[in-house]
Scaffold this motif. Sequence first.
Motif, PDB file in Angstrom:
ATOM      1  N   THR A 211       9.709  15.378   7.775  1.00 11.60           N
ATOM      2  CA  THR A 211      10.239  14.006   7.752  1.00 11.60           C
ATOM      3  C   THR A 211       9.292  13.048   8.459  1.00 11.60           C
ATOM      4  O   THR A 211       9.007  11.949   7.967  1.00 11.60           O
ATOM      5  N   VAL A 212       8.799  13.472   9.607  1.00 10.32           N
ATOM      6  CA  VAL A 212       7.880  12.621  10.374  1.00 10.32           C
ATOM      7  C   VAL A 212       6.589  12.379   9.589  1.00 10.32           C
ATOM      8  O   VAL A 212       6.070  11.262   9.556  1.00 10.32           O
ATOM      9  N   LEU A 213       6.069  13.415   8.943  1.00  9.06           N
ATOM     10  CA  LEU A 213       4.820  13.258   8.187  1.00  9.06           C
ATOM     11  C   LEU A 213       5.018  12.370   6.961  1.00  9.06           C
ATOM     12  O   LEU A 213       4.104  11.643   6.559  1.00  9.06           O
ATOM     13  N   ILE A 214       6.213  12.414   6.356  1.00 10.64           N
ATOM     14  CA  ILE A 214       6.516  11.478   5.271  1.00 10.64           C
ATOM     15  C   ILE A 214       6.521  10.055   5.812  1.00 10.64           C
ATOM     16  O   ILE A 214       6.003   9.124   5.180  1.00 10.64           O
ATOM     17  N   ALA A 215       7.106   9.910   6.998  1.00  8.75           N
ATOM     18  CA  ALA A 215       7.121   8.588   7.647  1.00  8.75           C
ATOM     19  C   ALA A 215       5.691   8.096   7.901  1.00  8.75           C
ATOM     20  O   ALA A 215       5.421   6.896   7.797  1.00  8.75           O
ATOM     21  N   VAL A 216       4.786   9.017   8.219  1.00  2.00           N
ATOM     22  CA  VAL A 216       3.382   8.653   8.448  1.00  2.00           C
ATOM     23  C   VAL A 216       2.793   8.031   7.187  1.00  2.00           C
ATOM     24  O   VAL A 216       2.131   6.986   7.239  1.00  2.00           O
ATOM     25  N   VAL A 217       3.053   8.655   6.045  1.00  4.50           N
ATOM     26  CA  VAL A 217       2.528   8.148   4.773  1.00  4.50           C
ATOM     27  C   VAL A 217       3.068   6.748   4.494  1.00  4.50           C
ATOM     28  O   VAL A 217       2.312   5.836   4.104  1.00  4.50           O
ATOM     29  N   VAL A 218       4.377   6.568   4.694  1.00  6.84           N
ATOM     30  CA  VAL A 218       4.986   5.257   4.445  1.00  6.84           C
ATOM     31  C   VAL A 218       4.426   4.211   5.410  1.00  6.84           C
ATOM     32  O   VAL A 218       4.081   3.089   5.010  1.00  6.84           O
ATOM     33  N   LEU A 219       4.315   4.563   6.689  1.00 11.14           N
ATOM     34  CA  LEU A 219       3.788   3.624   7.677  1.00 11.14           C
ATOM     35  C   LEU A 219       2.346   3.224   7.360  1.00 11.14           C
ATOM     36  O   LEU A 219       1.969   2.060   7.500  1.00 11.14           O
ATOM     37  N   LEU A 220       1.555   4.197   6.933  1.00 15.70           N
ATOM     38  CA  LEU A 220       0.165   3.902   6.582  1.00 15.70           C
ATOM     39  C   LEU A 220       0.094   2.938   5.403  1.00 15.70           C
ATOM     40  O   LEU A 220      -0.712   1.998   5.398  1.00 15.70           O
ATOM     41  N   SER A 221       0.930   3.183   4.395  1.00 15.32           N
ATOM     42  CA  SER A 221       0.909   2.312   3.208  1.00 15.32           C
ATOM     43  C   SER A 221       1.334   0.892   3.565  1.00 15.32           C
ATOM     44  O   SER A 221       0.728  -0.079   3.133  1.00 15.32           O
ATOM     45  N   VAL A 222       2.382   0.779   4.390  1.00 17.59           N
ATOM     46  CA  VAL A 222       2.846  -0.545   4.807  1.00 17.59           C
ATOM     47  C   VAL A 222       1.801  -1.220   5.697  1.00 17.59           C
ATOM     48  O   VAL A 222       1.545  -2.422   5.583  1.00 17.59           O
ATOM     49  N   SER A 223       1.167  -0.445   6.583  1.00 18.52           N
ATOM     50  CA  SER A 223       0.145  -0.988   7.471  1.00 18.52           C
ATOM     51  C   SER A 223      -1.032  -1.545   6.680  1.00 18.52           C
ATOM     52  O   SER A 223      -1.495  -2.665   6.929  1.00 18.52           O
ATOM     53  N   LEU A 224      -1.503  -0.779   5.714  1.00 20.27           N
ATOM     54  CA  LEU A 224      -2.640  -1.227   4.903  1.00 20.27           C
ATOM     55  C   LEU A 224      -2.263  -2.445   4.074  1.00 20.27           C
ATOM     56  O   LEU A 224      -3.057  -3.377   3.912  1.00 20.27           O
ATOM     57  N   TRP A 225      -1.041  -2.432   3.555  1.00 18.32           N
ATOM     58  CA  TRP A 225      -0.588  -3.556   2.737  1.00 18.32           C
ATOM     59  C   TRP A 225      -0.506  -4.832   3.563  1.00 18.32           C
ATOM     60  O   TRP A 225      -0.970  -5.894   3.147  1.00 18.32           O
ATOM     61  N   MET A 226       0.065  -4.745   4.767  1.00 20.20           N
ATOM     62  CA  MET A 226       0.199  -5.923   5.613  1.00 20.20           C
ATOM     63  C   MET A 226      -1.160  -6.400   6.109  1.00 20.20           C
ATOM     64  O   MET A 226      -1.402  -7.599   6.231  1.00 20.20           O
ATOM     65  N   GLY A 227      -2.064  -5.455   6.376  1.00 19.10           N
ATOM     66  CA  GLY A 227      -3.407  -5.829   6.796  1.00 19.10           C
ATOM     67  C   GLY A 227      -4.133  -6.590   5.704  1.00 19.10           C
ATOM     68  O   GLY A 227      -4.887  -7.536   5.975  1.00 19.10           O
ATOM     69  N   GLY A 228      -3.885  -6.195   4.461  1.00 19.11           N
ATOM     70  CA  GLY A 228      -4.512  -6.869   3.337  1.00 19.11           C
ATOM     71  C   GLY A 228      -3.990  -8.278   3.107  1.00 19.11           C
ATOM     72  O   GLY A 228      -4.617  -9.077   2.403  1.00 19.11           O
ATOM     73  N   LYS A 229      -2.817  -8.597   3.679  1.00 17.38           N
ATOM     74  CA  LYS A 229      -2.227  -9.932   3.493  1.00 17.38           C
ATOM     75  C   LYS A 229      -2.544 -10.870   4.662  1.00 17.38           C
ATOM     76  O   LYS A 229      -1.976 -11.954   4.753  1.00 17.38           O
ATOM     77  N   SER A 230      -3.428 -10.448   5.566  1.00 20.82           N
ATOM     78  CA  SER A 230      -3.731 -11.283   6.739  1.00 20.82           C
ATOM     79  C   SER A 230      -4.567 -12.504   6.378  1.00 20.82           C
ATOM     80  O   SER A 230      -4.565 -13.495   7.097  1.00 20.82           O
ATOM     81  N   ASN A 231      -5.277 -12.429   5.257  1.00 28.36           N
ATOM     82  CA  ASN A 231      -6.053 -13.572   4.804  1.00 28.36           C
ATOM     83  C   ASN A 231      -5.115 -14.611   4.200  1.00 28.36           C
ATOM     84  O   ASN A 231      -4.276 -14.296   3.355  1.00 28.36           O
ATOM     85  N   ALA A 232      -5.229 -15.855   4.623  1.00 29.14           N
ATOM     86  CA  ALA A 232      -4.288 -16.906   4.186  1.00 29.14           C
ATOM     87  C   ALA A 232      -4.294 -17.081   2.670  1.00 29.14           C
ATOM     88  O   ALA A 232      -3.246 -17.257   2.048  1.00 29.14           O
ATOM     89  N   LYS A 233      -5.470 -17.045   2.047  1.00 34.89           N
ATOM     90  CA  LYS A 233      -5.551 -17.221   0.603  1.00 34.89           C
ATOM     91  C   LYS A 233      -4.907 -16.057  -0.136  1.00 34.89           C
ATOM     92  O   LYS A 233      -4.226 -16.239  -1.143  1.00 34.89           O
ATOM     93  N   VAL A 234      -5.149 -14.860   0.385  1.00 34.75           N
ATOM     94  CA  VAL A 234      -4.535 -13.674  -0.228  1.00 34.75           C
ATOM     95  C   VAL A 234      -3.020 -13.759  -0.117  1.00 34.75           C
ATOM     96  O   VAL A 234      -2.289 -13.435  -1.057  1.00 34.75           O
ATOM     97  N   TRP A 235      -2.559 -14.213   1.045  1.00 37.06           N
ATOM     98  CA  TRP A 235      -1.112 -14.324   1.262  1.00 37.06           C
ATOM     99  C   TRP A 235      -0.501 -15.362   0.320  1.00 37.06           C
ATOM    100  O   TRP A 235       0.556 -15.160  -0.273  1.00 37.06           O
ATOM    101  N   GLU A 236      -1.180 -16.486   0.172  1.00 32.50           N
ATOM    102  CA  GLU A 236      -0.670 -17.538  -0.713  1.00 32.50           C
ATOM    103  C   GLU A 236      -0.592 -17.054  -2.150  1.00 32.50           C
ATOM    104  O   GLU A 236       0.387 -17.309  -2.860  1.00 32.50           O
TER     105      GLU A 236
END
Length: 398
Positions: A211-236
């Motif tokens: 369960t914890v390792l599944i959570a790791v995969v989900v957290l990584l995907s969300v982390s990468l996704w949110m990191g990719g939206k840090s650019n204002a133009k990308v977010w817009e």
Amino acid sequence: MKKVIMLLAMLIVFSVVLPAQAAPKWEQVGQHITQAMGAALDIYNSGDNEGAKNAVNDIYYGIYEKDGLETAIRNTVAAKNANLTEYQFSKLKKLMTQGADSAQVKEAADTLLKMIDGDVQSLQGSHAAQGGWASFWPAFIILLREGIEAILVLAAIIAYLCKSGNEKYLSYVYNYSIAAIIASFITAYIFNSIAQEFGAGANQEIVEGVTVLIAVVVLLSVSLWMGGKSNAKVWEAYIQKMVKTSMSTGRARTLGFAAFLAVYREGAEVVLFYQALFNNAAGDVEMIWLGFAAACVALAIIFTLIRVGALRIPLRPFFIGTSIFMYILAVSFAGSGIEELQEGGLISITPIEGIPMPNIDILGIYPTYETMAIQVILVIAAIVGIVYYKKKDSSQPT
């Protein structure tokens, strides 16, 4: 969030009525382990290596863990002591599997018993010195520690939805969280009910680890996704696209699933840990409830501060900070997940010796090659990703 805390309180109340034997004193638990270890050594000396190994497993899961001694040591004495004892259990079983000399096996068993006896004495002294506070602090720390991990994930998800103007999807987070608490209680009840017949100890550790390792995969995907939206133009651009295509079947459910995993893991552990506390509380039950209430208040304050603070910071720092935090959580969860699988006997335990390594239970840092390996890989991957995105940003025209 109030609904989640209230439901968690109800489930812990219900957990008190789970089948449980009379609370043993720690000295009695230690004596039980000593007697059972003597029987295990007799089995080994008779030539039944596998039977002896199974007997040691029964000591670990059926006495040391089930009677709450491991939890008490981890939360009252030191997490490091509990981990070192776990490694010694693994070393003893490994020697038995290899068919080592009886004297060598006995020496390892004696070392293990001395470690347990020392911790038992510390527990006895702690209770005598602190009185009811020896029950208060484990109850407070358990709920606070487990709750903070879940709240930090939930707060980041909720803040993201509010920041992006998608408050209507908050119901996903709350509903998935409530479902996770219910699932945690059901899981704890099932494990408690079938422990005698199916040896749920090892199976429980394996399920928690997966369960914890599944959570790791989900957290990584969300982390990468949110990191990719840090650019204002990308977010817009993302916001414009999101207006055209609903989130209801995509990101919202993914975030809801992340909330479910975060709460499910912590909720199951809280219910099981509290069951052990009540089983061994003697006359200090009221101090456990006091510790529980104090932790609930602390968690409510922490959640409010985190949520308010996250909503007031600028967009780019918010997404970058949240992305980094979720990645750190993923690294922590990865170490904890591997450690759970080690406890379940699915992965071997190879302690790091000769090099001073920290043992930080709350951060998922354990001095074994197996747990550190996956964390080092994730850290290297993060560094490579940061370098890649920096080069990518610098190559784009301003």
